[in-house]
Scaffold this motif. Structure first.
Motif, mmCIF file in Angstrom:
data_model
loop_
_atom_site.group_PDB
_atom_site.id
_atom_site.type_symbol
_atom_site.label_atom_id
_atom_site.label_comp_id
_atom_site.label_asym_id
_atom_site.label_seq_id
_atom_site.Cartn_x
_atom_site.Cartn_y
_atom_site.Cartn_z
ATOM 1 N N TYR A 129 -5.414 45.829 14.046
ATOM 2 C CA TYR A 129 -4.634 46.797 13.278
ATOM 3 C C TYR A 129 -4.946 46.706 11.785
ATOM 4 O O TYR A 129 -5.043 45.610 11.226
ATOM 5 N N ARG A 130 -5.089 47.859 11.149
ATOM 6 C CA ARG A 130 -5.306 47.886 9.700
ATOM 7 C C ARG A 130 -4.106 47.300 8.953
ATOM 8 O O ARG A 130 -4.251 46.706 7.872
ATOM 9 N N GLN A 131 -2.921 47.459 9.526
ATOM 10 C CA GLN A 131 -1.721 46.934 8.887
ATOM 11 C C GLN A 131 -1.781 45.415 8.745
ATOM 12 O O GLN A 131 -1.302 44.853 7.754
ATOM 13 N N THR A 132 -2.358 44.734 9.735
ATOM 14 C CA THR A 132 -2.503 43.287 9.653
ATOM 15 C C THR A 132 -3.419 42.907 8.496
ATOM 16 O O THR A 132 -3.130 41.986 7.720
ATOM 17 N N TRP A 133 -4.514 43.632 8.351
ATOM 18 C CA TRP A 133 -5.453 43.332 7.270
ATOM 19 C C TRP A 133 -4.878 43.693 5.909
ATOM 20 O O TRP A 133 -5.266 43.096 4.887
ATOM 21 N N ALA A 134 -3.949 44.642 5.884
ATOM 22 C CA ALA A 134 -3.243 44.929 4.631
ATOM 23 C C ALA A 134 -2.399 43.733 4.215
ATOM 24 O O ALA A 134 -2.334 43.373 3.032
ATOM 25 N N VAL A 135 -1.745 43.095 5.197
ATOM 26 C CA VAL A 135 -0.968 41.890 4.909
ATOM 27 C C VAL A 135 -1.903 40.768 4.443
ATOM 28 O O VAL A 135 -1.581 40.023 3.501
ATOM 29 N N SER A 263 8.881 41.513 17.901
ATOM 30 C CA SER A 263 8.189 40.520 18.717
ATOM 31 C C SER A 263 6.859 40.079 18.107
ATOM 32 O O SER A 263 6.316 39.040 18.482
ATOM 33 N N ALA A 264 6.327 40.860 17.144
ATOM 34 C CA ALA A 264 5.037 40.529 16.536
ATOM 35 C C ALA A 264 5.169 40.060 15.100
ATOM 36 O O ALA A 264 4.170 39.680 14.480
ATOM 37 N N VAL A 265 6.395 40.078 14.542
ATOM 38 C CA VAL A 265 6.583 39.769 13.131
ATOM 39 C C VAL A 265 6.100 38.364 12.791
ATOM 40 O O VAL A 265 5.370 38.153 11.817
ATOM 41 N N ALA A 266 6.501 37.367 13.582
ATOM 42 C CA ALA A 266 6.119 35.988 13.285
ATOM 43 C C ALA A 266 4.601 35.800 13.384
ATOM 44 O O ALA A 266 4.005 35.073 12.581
ATOM 45 N N THR A 267 3.972 36.459 14.363
ATOM 46 C CA THR A 267 2.525 36.320 14.539
ATOM 47 C C THR A 267 1.771 36.861 13.330
ATOM 48 O O THR A 267 0.881 36.201 12.779
ATOM 49 N N VAL A 268 2.131 38.075 12.897
ATOM 50 C CA VAL A 268 1.435 38.689 11.766
ATOM 51 C C VAL A 268 1.734 37.926 10.477
ATOM 52 O O VAL A 268 0.853 37.754 9.624
ATOM 53 N N THR A 269 2.966 37.463 10.325
ATOM 54 C CA THR A 269 3.296 36.655 9.154
ATOM 55 C C THR A 269 2.470 35.381 9.131
ATOM 56 O O THR A 269 2.012 34.944 8.066
ATOM 57 N N GLY A 270 2.260 34.776 10.295
ATOM 58 C CA GLY A 270 1.422 33.584 10.380
ATOM 59 C C GLY A 270 -0.019 33.865 9.999
ATOM 60 O O GLY A 270 -0.659 33.062 9.315
ATOM 61 N N ILE A 271 -0.532 35.020 10.441
ATOM 62 C CA ILE A 271 -1.899 35.408 10.060
ATOM 63 C C ILE A 271 -1.996 35.579 8.548
ATOM 64 O O ILE A 271 -2.945 35.115 7.899
ATOM 65 N N GLY A 272 -0.995 36.244 7.976
ATOM 66 C CA GLY A 272 -0.972 36.417 6.521
ATOM 67 C C GLY A 272 -0.873 35.083 5.805
ATOM 68 O O GLY A 272 -1.537 34.858 4.781
ATOM 69 N N GLY A 273 -0.047 34.172 6.349
ATOM 70 C CA GLY A 273 0.072 32.854 5.746
ATOM 71 C C GLY A 273 -1.228 32.078 5.789
ATOM 72 O O GLY A 273 -1.576 31.373 4.832
ATOM 73 N N MET A 274 -1.967 32.223 6.884
ATOM 74 C CA MET A 274 -3.261 31.549 6.992
ATOM 75 C C MET A 274 -4.233 32.098 5.946
ATOM 76 O O MET A 274 -4.961 31.332 5.301
ATOM 77 N N SER A 275 -4.238 33.411 5.752
ATOM 78 C CA SER A 275 -5.127 34.002 4.747
ATOM 79 C C SER A 275 -4.739 33.535 3.352
ATOM 80 O O SER A 275 -5.602 33.274 2.507
ATOM 81 N N LEU A 332 -6.110 50.520 2.901
ATOM 82 C CA LEU A 332 -6.014 50.196 4.319
ATOM 83 C C LEU A 332 -4.876 50.943 4.997
ATOM 84 O O LEU A 332 -5.023 51.441 6.125
ATOM 85 N N VAL A 333 -3.728 51.036 4.336
ATOM 86 C CA VAL A 333 -2.548 51.705 4.910
ATOM 87 C C VAL A 333 -1.990 52.663 3.863
ATOM 88 O O VAL A 333 -1.071 52.320 3.114
ATOM 89 N N PRO A 334 -2.543 53.863 3.762
ATOM 90 C CA PRO A 334 -2.099 54.799 2.724
ATOM 91 C C PRO A 334 -0.665 55.291 2.896
ATOM 92 O O PRO A 334 -0.017 55.669 1.930
ATOM 93 N N ARG A 335 -0.145 55.297 4.119
ATOM 94 C CA ARG A 335 1.217 55.783 4.328
ATOM 95 C C ARG A 335 1.869 54.996 5.466
ATOM 96 O O ARG A 335 1.189 54.288 6.225
ATOM 97 N N TYR A 336 3.175 55.130 5.562
ATOM 98 C CA TYR A 336 3.963 54.395 6.551
ATOM 99 C C TYR A 336 3.535 54.765 7.968
ATOM 100 O O TYR A 336 3.466 55.932 8.325
ATOM 101 N N GLN A 337 3.210 53.756 8.763
ATOM 102 C CA GLN A 337 2.807 53.962 10.138
ATOM 103 C C GLN A 337 3.265 52.767 10.961
ATOM 104 O O GLN A 337 2.806 51.647 10.778
#
Length: 341
Positions: A129-135, A263-275, A332-337
């Protein structure tokens, strides 16, 4: 450091998921800035408490005692916390307020029953997801800047002005820096104002606020020149950058809850934290190499010489990093999606 990292790595993903469970989207930035301020409180106490513990019982005991407090708090948390749908401390009106997004965006968000039974999205799926890479973009360089100031501020005070971290002046300077950075609690409210007063969707309000925060670090460009007048100028400027960063990071965290199912919030937050951790590693290692080189070669840059020239370069990168990150997020995420499972 490795043990500290392992323990810390679970903290923010859990904290962000909890704000997603207990607050509607418009309030999550402010809620995140409130819990995030705990880091500044710890930083305010550290210059007074840690040297005292280390002098009385040795540096090893300062680690053990502070770590023990974390286990006490963990026990309290396990005993007290429950999801809002099951918590005896949440009444019907509060639950309705918490779940208002589901009522507004019924066509886009999952119902309470669906949330309870929802399966998490895998890490590999999240990376598509582009949203993950935005984070990731929102954490990589800004986190490097924040942790640079966190690690190097005492060294900066010593290298440039000659005050050690346990001197009265050194302690006062670091204390002032983190005291100013606590203004982030005010900054965390701005997206709520944009959503509530201006009628913007949560993502648009958050991006507007983050753009404002991204301009504040630009004052870092004059930190070194003003520092030749008084050491208070760079300390105050670093504190303001720290407040802008914490306001920024609170909203980057909250962007995850805006666009991903709970259900995916913690996973994506963890990915962002790793970056952010990787960005921190690279920023600090490169800064250290630059300082060593600038000191040994006595290089010159914009009128500064030696290690001061190295700090000037780092201040420039730190000042421009937030605007660059904002532009990447917007591309990466020009508008809310909203991501749907």
């Amino acid at each position: 450091r490795c043990v500290l990292a392992i323990g810390e790595s679970g903290n923010f993903p859990a904290a962000i998921k909890i704000t997603a469970e207990y607050f509607p989207k418009k309030d999550r930035g402010f809620a995140t800035s409130v819990f995030n301020s705990g880091a500044q409180i710890g930083a305010l106490l550290a210059p007074f408490v840690i040297p005292l513990l280390a002098r009385c019982w040795g540096w090893e005991m300062s680690f053990l005692l502070v770590g023990a407090v974390g286990f006490v708090w963990m026990g309290v948390w396990v005993y007290v916390y429950d999801v809002p749908q099951k918590s005896k401390h949440v009444n019907a009106a509060e639950l309705a307020y918490i779940e208002q997004d589901a009522a507004v965006d019924a066509s886009l968000t999952e119902r309470t029953e669906e949330v309870k039974s929802a399966k998490g999205i895998s890490i590999w799926k999240c990376l598509t997801y582009r949203q993950t890479w935005a984070v990731v973009a929102g954490r990589f360089l800004p986190d490097g800047v924040w942790w640079f100031f966190l690690f190097w501020a005492p060294a900066y005070v010593h290298d440039v002005y000659g005050y050690s971290s346990d001197s009265t002046t050194g302690v006062l300077l670091i204390f002032t820096l983190y005291l100013i950075s606590m203004l982030s609690i005010i900054g965390g409210y701005l997206p709520t104002w944009f959503v509530g007063r201006k009628g913007m969707n949560p993502y648009a309000g958050r991006m507007r606020a983050m753009l404002i925060y991204a301009f504040f670090p630009l004052i870092g460009l004059v930190a070194q020149p003003l520092g030749s007048w008084s050491y208070w100028f760079p300390i105050v400027i670093i504190g303001i950058i720290g407040a802008a960063h914490q306001s920024w990071s609170a909203n980057v965290y909250s962007v995850v809850g805006d666009m991903f199912p709970k259900s995916a919030v913690a996973t994506v937050t963890g990915i962002g934290g790793m970056s952010g951790g990787i960005g921190c590693l690279l920023f600090n290692v490169c800064s250290g190499m630059l300082f060593t080189y600038s000191k040994e070669t006595q290089m010159e840059f914009l009128g500064f010489r030696g290690i001061e020239a190295g700090y000037m370069i780092v201040f420039m990168v730190a000042s421009l990093g937030y605007l660059l990150s904002w532009v990447i997020i917007k591309l990466l995420v020009p508008r809310y999606q909203l991501i749907e499972e």
